[in-house]
Design an enzyme around this catalytic site. Structure first.
Site, PDB file in Angstrom:
ATOM      1  N   LYS A 116       0.811  -1.218   0.000  1.00 42.36           N
ATOM      2  CA  LYS A 116       0.000   0.000   0.000  1.00 42.36           C
ATOM      3  C   LYS A 116       0.845   1.268   0.000  1.00 42.36           C
ATOM      4  O   LYS A 116       0.402   2.314  -0.477  1.00 42.36           O
ATOM      5  CB  LYS A 116      -0.969  -0.032   1.173  1.00 42.36           C
ATOM      6  N   ARG A 292      -8.520  -7.821  -8.179  1.00 39.91           N
ATOM      7  CA  ARG A 292      -9.333  -9.036  -8.271  1.00 39.91           C
ATOM      8  C   ARG A 292     -10.789  -8.624  -8.434  1.00 39.91           C
ATOM      9  O   ARG A 292     -11.112  -7.442  -8.418  1.00 39.91           O
ATOM     10  CB  ARG A 292      -9.191  -9.859  -6.985  1.00 39.91           C
TER      11      ARG A 292
END
Length: 446
Positions: A116, A292
């Site tokens: 991140k 995803r």
């Protein structure tokens, strides 16, 4: 096009992928742990193979075994669903090395967005607004508190790796920061093997809004609008809807275009979701990218009339996206409630046998589920049983249909969160579209 796809997942998402594959005349292969031997996805697939004992580390996360079965059964590709191995770059790379198509982005994209801190840097370079915070990992409490003071309390302590809200905590002063940092860091390291943390300015009364994108091998990228995902418990989503009742048209245009630029910045491929925090003044900030399919993808499918699983498969097979941005217009309002096997007040899981399972029926109702009457909910996996998705021509109609559908949904033998979901959709603040990520803790206490 692929002839056979192995689904490296379980439960409702495995059932969801099987339905699309069946419609596309693609053979399906299920894998299952010993605890899931009688699960619906095992019976629904054309072929099914056991991969190990109940614990995920010995079954659904067993990369060697999954690849072995894929070769044995002659599957061309693997669909990872969400969770489990879906954002595991090592798994995606191993698929490539073994000549198996991974239905998702390339390994390097998963890695780039999985960290991140690196993802924040990448978005900053692309001109995407990010929440003020550290740009390098912090490794001890003193350093974290010094950084927090420089940013300005309150701040969020967050893990660089992983997700699901694990290790995430708001802190309001130096003393609290010192108290909670090490415990959070240990928890993160235990879950993800990486204890790197970062510090981010706390956006008060934030909304969690995400944008769905699709990108093919030929540089064509489209967005399919936004989803409102602010209603959460323990940093995990419970109710989602599309479109957001909060965004005005100017912000909607800006946030969706920012998502497209974010995907272009990394040369993204396949389906992905760019998540943003949005403050009270409609200023938005990049939060993270999920590489995803999302749990909440059905609301987008219902609003835009696009099968996102089919698009994933077609992109992975090298086909061109035939979707034009100009043709993608919202045609309805859709709300999703996640049905969990858990106590509706404490959120503790409620394993056991489902003795009664009677889903609702009616106009505008879609149900994506992974259980049937007689199914046993084990303590080994996420307790989500189903996703109840309801559409309407307007948001008001969708809410009324959702209220009715929840009253019709009968599940016995275990506790579920249906009473909580009912209280949420009946609450005046929800009906008004006036929610943020603290909605449940502030308004759902009994």
């Amino acid at each position: 096009m692929f002839k056979k796809i192995l689904i490296a997942n379980r439960g409702e998402i495995a059932m969801r992928v099987i339905r699309t594959c069946r419609r596309m005349n693609i053979g399906t292969v299920a894998v299952y742990s010993q605890a899931d031997a009688e699960s619906p996805h095992v019976k629904a697939a054309d072929e099914a193979y056991e991969i190990g004992p109940a614990p995920v580390s010995q079954s659904y996360l067993n990369i060697d075994k999954i690849l072995e079965i894929t070769k044995e059964c002659g599957a061309d590709a693997i669909h990872p669903g969400y969770g489990l191995l879906s954002e595991n770059a090592t798994f995606a790379r191993r698929c490539e090395e073994n000549g198996i198509r991974f239905i998702g982005p390339r390994p390097e994209m998963i890695e780039a967005m999985g960290d991140k801190i690196d993802a924040r840097r990448t978005m900053q370079k692309a001109g995407i607004p990010v929440v003020p915070g550290t740009t390098v990992p912090v490794h001890d409490a003193e350093e974290a508190c010094t950084q927090a003071e420089a940013i300005g309390f309150p701040v969020m302590l967050k893990s660089s790796a992983g997700g699901g809200g694990i290790g995430m905590q708001a802190v309001y002063n130096r003393e609290q920061c010192l108290q909670v940092f090490e415990a959070n860091q240990k928890r993160v390291k235990a879950y993800f093997g990486d204890g790197a943390m970062y510090v981010e300015k706390l956006i008060e009364q934030p909304r969690h809004i995400e944008v769905q994108i699709l990108a093919d091998h030929h540089g064509h990228i489209v967005h399919l609008g936004e989803r409102e995902c602010s209603i959460q418990r323990r940093h995990q989503k419970v109710v989602e809807e599309a479109p957001s009742p909060f965004l005005n048209e100017k912000t909607r245009e800006q946030i969706t275009q920012a998502a497209v630029r974010a995907a272009q910045a990394i040369g993204y491929l396949n389906a992905g979701t760019i998540e943003f925090l949005v403050d009270q003044h409609q200023q938005f900030y990049f939060l993270e990218m999920n590489t995803r399919i999302q749990v909440e993808h059905p609301v987008t499918e219902q609003v835009y009339g696009v099968d996102l699983i089919e698009q994933q498969i077609r992109i992975a097979a090298g086909e061109n996206l035939i979707l034009s941005q100009n043709e993608l217009t919202a045609r309805a309002h859709s709300i999703e409630c996640r049905i969990y096997a858990e106590d509706p007040d404490t959120f503790y899981p409620s394993p056991g046998k489902i003795t009664v399972y009677q889903p609702p029926q009616g106009d505008g109702i879609r149900l994506d589920d992974g259980v049937v009457e007689g199914s046993v909910v084990t303590p080994y996996y996420d307790p989500m049983l189903a996703k109840l998705i309801v559409d309407g021509d307007t948001r008001a109609q969708a809410i009324e249909r959702m209220k009715h559908a929840l009253t019709q949904f009968k599940i016995e033998g275990i506790k579920t969160n249906i009473p909580l979901l009912t209280r949420i959709v009946e609450h005046p603040r929800f009906i008004a579209g006036d929610t943020d990520t603290h909605f449940i803790e502030q308004h759902m206490k009994k």
